[in-house]
Write a protein that holds these residues in place. Structure first.
Motif, PDB file in Angstrom:
ATOM      1  N   ASP A  58       0.818  -1.209   0.000  1.00 50.42           N
ATOM      2  CA  ASP A  58       0.000   0.000   0.000  1.00 50.42           C
ATOM      3  C   ASP A  58       0.852   1.259   0.000  1.00 50.42           C
ATOM      4  OD1 ASP A  58      -2.588   1.274   0.106  1.00 50.42           O
ATOM      5  OD2 ASP A  58      -2.175   1.763   2.198  1.00 50.42           O
ATOM      6  N   THR A  71     -10.620  -7.097  -4.601  1.00 46.82           N
ATOM      7  CA  THR A  71     -11.402  -5.979  -4.091  1.00 46.82           C
ATOM      8  C   THR A  71     -10.904  -5.673  -2.681  1.00 46.82           C
ATOM      9  OG1 THR A  71     -13.134  -7.309  -3.032  1.00 46.82           O
ATOM     10  CG2 THR A  71     -13.397  -6.808  -5.397  1.00 46.82           C
ATOM     11  N   TYR A  72     -11.263  -4.500  -2.192  1.00 48.56           N
ATOM     12  CA  TYR A  72     -10.841  -4.153  -0.838  1.00 48.56           C
ATOM     13  C   TYR A  72     -11.447  -5.115   0.186  1.00 48.56           C
ATOM     14  CZ  TYR A  72      -8.885   0.055  -2.865  1.00 48.56           C
ATOM     15  OH  TYR A  72      -8.128   0.913  -3.618  1.00 48.56           O
ATOM     16  N   LEU A  75      -9.566  -8.123   1.595  1.00 51.13           N
ATOM     17  CA  LEU A  75      -8.606  -7.978   2.693  1.00 51.13           C
ATOM     18  C   LEU A  75      -9.134  -8.554   4.003  1.00 51.13           C
ATOM     19  CD1 LEU A  75      -7.254  -4.392   1.935  1.00 51.13           C
ATOM     20  CD2 LEU A  75      -6.132  -6.586   1.478  1.00 51.13           C
ATOM     21  N   ILE A  85     -11.342  -1.798   6.620  1.00 49.84           N
ATOM     22  CA  ILE A  85     -11.404  -1.898   5.161  1.00 49.84           C
ATOM     23  C   ILE A  85     -12.207  -0.734   4.586  1.00 49.84           C
ATOM     24  CG2 ILE A  85     -12.354  -3.253   3.264  1.00 49.84           C
ATOM     25  CD1 ILE A  85     -11.603  -5.757   4.854  1.00 49.84           C
ATOM     26  N   ALA A  89     -10.655   1.906   1.992  1.00 45.09           N
ATOM     27  CA  ALA A  89     -11.249   2.131   0.679  1.00 45.09           C
ATOM     28  C   ALA A  89     -11.632   3.592   0.502  1.00 45.09           C
ATOM     29  CB  ALA A  89     -12.463   1.225   0.498  1.00 45.09           C
ATOM     30  N   LYS A  92      -9.102   6.008  -0.881  1.00 43.89           N
ATOM     31  CA  LYS A  92      -8.666   5.847  -2.271  1.00 43.89           C
ATOM     32  C   LYS A  92      -9.697   6.472  -3.200  1.00 43.89           C
ATOM     33  CE  LYS A  92      -5.474   3.153  -0.523  1.00 43.89           C
ATOM     34  NZ  LYS A  92      -4.068   3.597  -0.373  1.00 43.89           N
ATOM     35  N   PRO A 111     -15.823  -0.629  -0.333  1.00 44.87           N
ATOM     36  CA  PRO A 111     -15.199  -1.932  -0.053  1.00 44.87           C
ATOM     37  C   PRO A 111     -15.359  -2.943  -1.185  1.00 44.87           C
ATOM     38  CG  PRO A 111     -16.271  -1.130   1.915  1.00 44.87           C
ATOM     39  CD  PRO A 111     -16.648  -0.175   0.808  1.00 44.87           C
ATOM     40  N   PHE A 115      -9.159  -2.919  -6.395  1.00 46.56           N
ATOM     41  CA  PHE A 115      -8.057  -2.051  -6.011  1.00 46.56           C
ATOM     42  C   PHE A 115      -7.846  -0.971  -7.074  1.00 46.56           C
ATOM     43  CE2 PHE A 115      -7.409  -4.773  -2.645  1.00 46.56           C
ATOM     44  CZ  PHE A 115      -6.220  -4.574  -1.954  1.00 46.56           C
TER      45      PHE A 115
END
Length: 265
Positions: A58, A71-72, A75, A85, A89, A92, A111, A115
């Motif tokens: 990251d 996808t977030y 995680l 999470i 997210a 970003k 979420p 990415f």
């Protein structure tokens, strides 16, 4: 330009070399095997290592390399909770729908979003990175033979300055893990580059292990679940086998001889 961004420009950039340079990046001898928690039929990813590896990705790798397959929310698999999470997210920014005048907009990620890509397109990435777009890292470990050992060897194989007598080529760096010992990727990691919240010493070797484990997880994020399901299936089948053998002995038990029955009467 921030130092972390400059460092991020070089993270795994050598993996994006043209085909001739990729061939040059193959090892000349068998790679030293590292012990990985996830190897073997019952191996499991180490969640603490995964979280440290994600921190490296990251803060450094994501400046140049995407993880488009994730996808977030994925995680959750490395032990992050839903609140963390969602906050990650939200930090970003992704491309949003055009506004009323047709101008592009941005929105915080959700979420469920994949990415964020570091560049709007591969063409823009190539233009900014010397003609070669940095590759997506989602399957990087999986597509290389002995992927984890290979990546760890490359990340820890730099020698700066180069050994006496080693060839010096502008724009190339000496690395013991690649064919010809020259690679176009600058050293992406160094001691103390990032601080681990759990207090783990941030040595180059530890960082290399953590980012390797995280990218191995990114290549196969469902391995832990699959391993647990397989283990329970084996235990269930073993139980059913024991039950079947016991039932077979009960059904096919030899009857008492007639003589023995008369004697008992």
């Amino acid at each position: 330009m921030p130092k972390r961004f400059l460092a991020g420009l070089g993270v795994l950039l050598g993996l994006a070399l043209p085909q001739t340079d990729r061939a040059r990046a193959e090892t000349t001898q068998p790679l030293p095997h590292q012990h990985w928690d996830f190897e073997g039929p019952f191996g499991q990813y180490n969640q603490k290592s995964l979280q440290r590896g994600f921190l490296i990705y990251d803060h450094i790798c994501s400046n140049c390399h995407g993880l488009s397959n994730l996808t977030y929310n994925d995680l959750l698999g490395i032990g992050l909770n839903s609140q963390d999470i969602a906050a990650l997210a939200h930090s970003k920014m992704l491309a949003g729908p055009p506004d009323t005048t047709g101008q592009p907009t941005q929105r915080p990620a959700l979420p469920d979003d994949h990415f964020r890509a570091p560049f709007p397109s591969d063409a823009i990435a190539a233009a900014m990175m010397g003609g070669v777009a940095p590759p997506d890292q989602s399957r990087m470990v999986a597509i290389h033979s002995n992927g984890p050992d290979w990546l760890y060897a490359v990340l820890t194989g730099y020698k700066i300055p180069s050994p006496p007598g080693a060839p010096v080529v502008p724009g190339k760096f000496y690395n013991t893990a690649v064919n010809g010992h020259l690679i176009g990727m600058p050293p992406p990691l160094m001691d103390g580059m990032i601080q681990y919240p759990d207090g783990t010493p941030s040595t180059l070797a530890q960082q290399a292990r953590d980012i390797t484990e995280f990218l191995a997880w990114a290549s196969d994020p469902h391995r832990n679940t699959r391993t647990r399901i397989g283990l329970w299936c084996m235990l269930y089948l073993a139980f059913m086998l024991v039950l079947a053998v016991a039932w077979k002995h009960r059904i096919w038990k030899k009857p008492d001889k007639p003589g023995n029955a008369e004697t008992e009467q």
